[in-house]
Design an enzyme around this catalytic site. Structure first.
Site, PDB file in Angstrom:
ATOM      1  CG  ASP A  72      -7.024 -11.446   1.856  1.00 29.68           C
ATOM      2  OD1 ASP A  72      -8.224 -11.147   1.694  1.00 29.68           O
ATOM      3  OD2 ASP A  72      -6.110 -10.967   1.173  1.00 29.68           O
ATOM      4  CG  ASN A 131       3.561  -5.706  -1.162  1.00 29.38           C
ATOM      5  OD1 ASN A 131       2.574  -6.146  -1.759  1.00 29.38           O
ATOM      6  ND2 ASN A 131       3.764  -5.916   0.130  1.00 29.38           N
ATOM      7  CG  HIS A 133       0.003  -8.192  -1.258  1.00 31.68           C
ATOM      8  ND1 HIS A 133      -0.022  -7.293  -0.209  1.00 31.68           N
ATOM      9  CD2 HIS A 133      -1.143  -7.953  -1.935  1.00 31.68           C
ATOM     10  CE1 HIS A 133      -1.120  -6.569  -0.266  1.00 31.68           C
ATOM     11  NE2 HIS A 133      -1.811  -6.945  -1.310  1.00 31.68           N
ATOM     12  CD  GLU A 138       2.026  -8.141   2.784  1.00 32.27           C
ATOM     13  OE1 GLU A 138       2.091  -7.967   1.564  1.00 32.27           O
ATOM     14  OE2 GLU A 138       1.627  -7.271   3.570  1.00 32.27           O
TER      15      GLU A 138
HETATM   16  C1  F6R Z   1      -7.760  -8.362  -0.973  1.00 30.06           C
HETATM   17  C2  F6R Z   1      -6.410  -8.854  -1.211  1.00 30.06           C
HETATM   18  C3  F6R Z   1      -5.304  -7.990  -1.702  1.00 30.06           C
HETATM   19  C4  F6R Z   1      -5.721  -7.017  -2.785  1.00 30.06           C
HETATM   20  C5  F6R Z   1      -4.536  -6.188  -3.261  1.00 30.06           C
HETATM   21  C6  F6R Z   1      -4.956  -5.124  -4.263  1.00 30.06           C
HETATM   22  O1  F6R Z   1      -8.595  -9.418  -0.502  1.00 30.06           O
HETATM   23  O2  F6R Z   1      -6.169  -9.992  -0.981  1.00 30.06           O
HETATM   24  O3  F6R Z   1      -4.272  -8.826  -2.167  1.00 30.06           O
HETATM   25  O4  F6R Z   1      -6.271  -7.729  -3.869  1.00 30.06           O
HETATM   26  O5  F6R Z   1      -3.909  -5.566  -2.178  1.00 30.06           O
HETATM   27  O6  F6R Z   1      -5.841  -4.235  -3.635  1.00 30.06           O
HETATM   28  P1  F6R Z   1      -6.617  -3.125  -4.447  1.00 30.06           P
HETATM   29  O7  F6R Z   1      -7.509  -3.855  -5.392  1.00 30.06           O
HETATM   30  O8  F6R Z   1      -7.400  -2.361  -3.417  1.00 30.06           O
HETATM   31  O9  F6R Z   1      -5.607  -2.311  -5.171  1.00 30.06           O
END
Ligand code: F6R
Length: 232
Positions: A72, A131, A133, A138
């Site tokens: 992403d 959440n 995702h 999302e």
């Molecule tokens: C990052 C991504 C997000 C994270 C997720 C968890 O490239 O795609 O989906 O993997 O938000 O983030 P952390 O690991 O910082 O808790």
């Protein structure tokens, strides 16, 4: 209730998670040197990537044949912006592991075409959003959600603010679609911390629902590595 095809390993803490995750991916790279890997950024996989880099430095792992696929990116960032998720992937995974080939996520159509030409993903390495995702799919995101630009939810804006002290979080992003993620031949989901406990339980034990996009990962050959705070 955990679905067949899903393996959940609970380890004591974040360092043990990094070790187990590095071992999981290193075994696959040893078996398939030209592995195509979807690479999450965020905080959770950073220990894993550091462990892999250590193995590369020690000469016990060769990642030069691996293809890293960007998961992403924030939308509309100027070139060289410090918040770029591609830059984060490059400095945490690609450069320290000596990976030579990168599939960037800029234009959804070009990304989808390049992935198809590569024969799809071997492995997706993912973190879990607070959440539910995965990538920036999302809620609500169904299993067929394509690679596309999305608006970030207030919850994701809050969690991403932790990455960029003093900088704002862009409000839009481009994400590899659920269709791309669910097409990976194997998926590794890393989850750490008590703040992820409730959403992990929804993803693994609740119904499959677009309101928790990670719940669809149970359709894949999924390995979940969680620490005890996230999965008591
Ligand atoms: C990052 C991504 C997000 C994270 C997720 C968890 O490239 O795609 O989906 O993997 O938000 O983030 P952390 O690991 O910082 O808790």
């Amino acid at each position: 209730m955990v679905t067949p095809g899903v393996t959940v390993h609970v380890v004591p803490d974040a360092p043990a998670l990094a070790d187990a995750a590095a071992e999981w991916l290193a075994q696959r790279i040893a078996r398939t040197p030209a592995l195509t890997v979807l690479v999450a950024t965020g905080q959770t996989p950073m220990g894993m990537y550091a462990q892999l880099a250590e193995r590369v430095r020690a000469g016990t792992l060769d990642c030069s044949g691996v293809t890293a696929v960007q998961l992403d990116e924030y939308a509309g960032l100027p070139e060289g912006d410090p918040r770029s998720l591609r830059a984060w992937m490059l400095r945490s995974f690609v450069t320290p592991l000596g990976v030579q080939t990168v599939v960037p996520l800029l234009d959804p159509a070009a990304f989808t075409g390049r992935l198809a030409a590569l024969g799809g993903l071997d492995v997706a390495v993912l973190g879990l959003g607070p959440n539910g995702h995965v990538g920036f799919n999302e809620p609500p995101s169904g299993p067929d959600a394509p690679t596309r630009e999305v608006a970030l939810t207030p919850e994701s804006l809050r969690s991403n603010a932790a990455y960029w002290s003093g900088l704002t979080v862009p409000t839009r992003a481009v994400t590899a679609g659920m269709d791309v993620i669910l097409g990976a031949r194997e998926t590794l989901l890393l989850v750490s911390g008590a703040h992820k406990c409730a959403i992990l339980s929804e993803a693994l034990d609740g119904p499959e629902t677009p309101l928790v996009p990670a719940s669809f990962l149970r359709r894949t050959a999924l390995t979940v590595l969680a620490d005890r705070d996230a999965r008591p």
